[in-house]
Scaffold this active site. Sequence first.
Site, PDB file in Angstrom:
ATOM      1  N   TYR A  99      47.853  38.936  49.554  1.00  0.00           N
ATOM      2  CA  TYR A  99      47.741  40.375  49.325  1.00  0.00           C
ATOM      3  C   TYR A  99      48.956  41.065  49.924  1.00  0.00           C
ATOM      4  CZ  TYR A  99      45.502  44.460  47.620  1.00  0.00           C
ATOM      5  OH  TYR A  99      45.248  45.578  46.895  1.00  0.00           O
ATOM      6  N   ARG A 152      49.492  52.585  39.089  1.00  0.00           N
ATOM      7  CA  ARG A 152      49.977  52.937  40.429  1.00  0.00           C
ATOM      8  C   ARG A 152      49.757  51.743  41.352  1.00  0.00           C
ATOM      9  NH1 ARG A 152      49.043  54.145  45.395  1.00  0.00           N
ATOM     10  NH2 ARG A 152      46.913  53.386  45.113  1.00  0.00           N
ATOM     11  N   LYS A 170      42.426  41.065  45.354  1.00  0.00           N
ATOM     12  CA  LYS A 170      41.276  41.732  45.970  1.00  0.00           C
ATOM     13  C   LYS A 170      40.024  40.842  45.920  1.00  0.00           C
ATOM     14  CE  LYS A 170      42.618  46.086  46.974  1.00  0.00           C
ATOM     15  NZ  LYS A 170      42.289  46.917  48.126  1.00  0.00           N
ATOM     16  N   GLU A 241      40.711  50.280  40.918  1.00  0.00           N
ATOM     17  CA  GLU A 241      41.820  49.914  41.802  1.00  0.00           C
ATOM     18  C   GLU A 241      43.165  50.331  41.206  1.00  0.00           C
ATOM     19  OE1 GLU A 241      43.342  48.511  45.264  1.00  0.00           O
ATOM     20  OE2 GLU A 241      41.208  48.379  44.762  1.00  0.00           O
ATOM     21  N   ASP A 242      43.969  51.033  41.995  1.00  0.00           N
ATOM     22  CA  ASP A 242      45.356  51.347  41.665  1.00  0.00           C
ATOM     23  C   ASP A 242      45.516  52.099  40.345  1.00  0.00           C
ATOM     24  OD1 ASP A 242      46.080  50.317  44.043  1.00  0.00           O
ATOM     25  OD2 ASP A 242      47.199  48.612  43.291  1.00  0.00           O
ATOM     26  N   ASP A 264      38.594  52.022  45.636  1.00  0.00           N
ATOM     27  CA  ASP A 264      39.024  51.511  46.938  1.00  0.00           C
ATOM     28  C   ASP A 264      40.198  52.298  47.498  1.00  0.00           C
ATOM     29  OD1 ASP A 264      38.855  49.546  49.073  1.00  0.00           O
ATOM     30  OD2 ASP A 264      40.762  48.799  48.321  1.00  0.00           O
ATOM     31  N   ASP A 265      41.112  52.756  46.640  1.00  0.00           N
ATOM     32  CA  ASP A 265      42.272  53.504  47.131  1.00  0.00           C
ATOM     33  C   ASP A 265      41.857  54.826  47.763  1.00  0.00           C
ATOM     34  OD1 ASP A 265      44.275  51.629  45.974  1.00  0.00           O
ATOM     35  OD2 ASP A 265      43.385  52.323  44.104  1.00  0.00           O
ATOM     36  N   ALA A 298      49.694  64.139  49.711  1.00  0.00           N
ATOM     37  CA  ALA A 298      48.535  64.980  49.390  1.00  0.00           C
ATOM     38  C   ALA A 298      47.850  64.502  48.115  1.00  0.00           C
ATOM     39  CB  ALA A 298      48.973  66.442  49.245  1.00  0.00           C
ATOM     40  N   ASN A 404      52.255  51.179  51.368  1.00  0.00           N
ATOM     41  CA  ASN A 404      52.586  49.790  51.047  1.00  0.00           C
ATOM     42  C   ASN A 404      53.558  49.733  49.878  1.00  0.00           C
ATOM     43  OD1 ASN A 404      50.925  48.211  52.852  1.00  0.00           O
ATOM     44  ND2 ASN A 404      49.156  48.978  51.758  1.00  0.00           N
TER      45      ASN A 404
END
Length: 547
Positions: A99, A152, A170, A241-242, A264-265, A298, A404
Amino acid sequence: MPWPSARKLLTGIELLHDPMLNKGTAFTESERTQFHLRGLLPPRVFTLEEQQERILENFDRKESDLERYIFLQSLQDRNETLFYRTLVNHIERMMPIIYTPTVGEACRLFGHIYRRPRGLYISSQDRGHIADLLRNWPAPDVRVIVVTDGERILGLGDLGAHGMGIPIGKLSLYTACAGIHPKQCLPIMLDVGTDNQLLLEDPLYIGVPEHRLRGETYDAMVEEFVLAVQEVFPQALLQFEDFATAHALTLLERYRHQVCAFNDDIQGTAAVVAAALLTSSRITGIPLHEQRLMFLGAGAAATGIATLVVSLMVEEGLKVIEARRRCWLVESDGLVVTGDPDLPPFKRAFAANSPKYPNLLSAIRNAHPTALIGVSGHGGGFSPEVIRAMASFNRRPVILALSNPTTHSECTADEAYRYSEGRAIFASGSPFQPVRRAGTTLKPAQANNAYIFPGLGLGVVLSGASRVTDGMFRAAARTLSSSVSDDDLGRATLLPSLASIREVSVGIAVAVIEVAKEEMLSTISIPEDVESYVRAKMYQPTYSSYS
């Protein structure tokens, strides 16, 4: 979480080619005879532990982390038990490879290092038939799905179908960190195209080489996918996710009250950061409800963290409006303030009734935050001047550089300690090595979502929870924080060692199950001894006897 034995399924070379059932050189003499394996393997029988030593030796021979990533993926493709046993026993060593940060480089080059299919790819060409694609998956009892559209990926942006490395990674952590059976995990890529021109021009790009779907067409495809999951895998937990901020927030609000789903993000990140902030209170002596938080960034992550922290502050006695006033958001053009007519609704709750300070440094000097949280996605946002400013009015400034991969971190651990004269309480999204300063070893924590989502997922699965709620994330955050030992606190470490993550996941799963019961969301009868129930259900990567 059992799986059928080999005797009912395969023999010979087919058995050796099944990664879930294959034991390689660990097949016993009697198994080799029974399943027609003699001559197909070298004659010596090895134990799982001896096989693991061979894996570690080869792992160390690799010259780069990307090569180590490819090596571990190949191991998973041929022997899942050995893969997970090695991962469980050496999680601190292996997690940065499977990961963050290495998975970012693996995703960037995914089409070039592609070896063997894993998971499901659902493209825009499959609209109208998504349920049929889900039925192609060979394991019927799917309990956890991680899905991305690749827009993303970490701080790397739009990687299209190459983002499949994220759901794969994940779900490996769901198994390694919380013992959810690998056959109950399904990674999915929603390939809705990419706007990354380099990928569109790459002859080895594995996705549909078209620009992204947008608007109603995109919404309809996601809707078809979610409904198809409910039809084909009705017991599955769905993890988004993402996704880009706009889609992440919209999809979470649209589906969180309809199906068993979370992002999760937004929510996982929020819980691990909330846990770090709760732990920091034990070092600084400042209760969470008295802390003042400033965010660089933000987007969905920042507002997700702020929302969860506000709810924890409310549990500690503050009113919502008072708690929100303790959170400030800073973007590239300065502090987010009231009065901006173009302010998106998700930022409006945290807009400050304040002058619009033009940058992070001026906002810090005027607001005097106790904690600085970086979720900007850009490296270097915490300059020496910013860190010194935090240290000028905080005896122990809390500095969380969470973006990250490593190159996108707002500052390094060494910079946080150096410019705060060793007083910073630091955690990061990607791992940093311990720092020696003034005769003391300071061990920076990695605020990795793997502390939260595997245990939370285990609790949801084992309770049969029909929804994932904010109360579950609050319980997970408090449980994680309580797992930090006094020795860790002495090293200014905000989170427990990754080596203890399966124990942490047990505690989080128990807490989530209790919340599911309290909120009347559990659909399974839970024994009175919840912890023993959880431990008994966790997958252990050991070889079964097939004789």
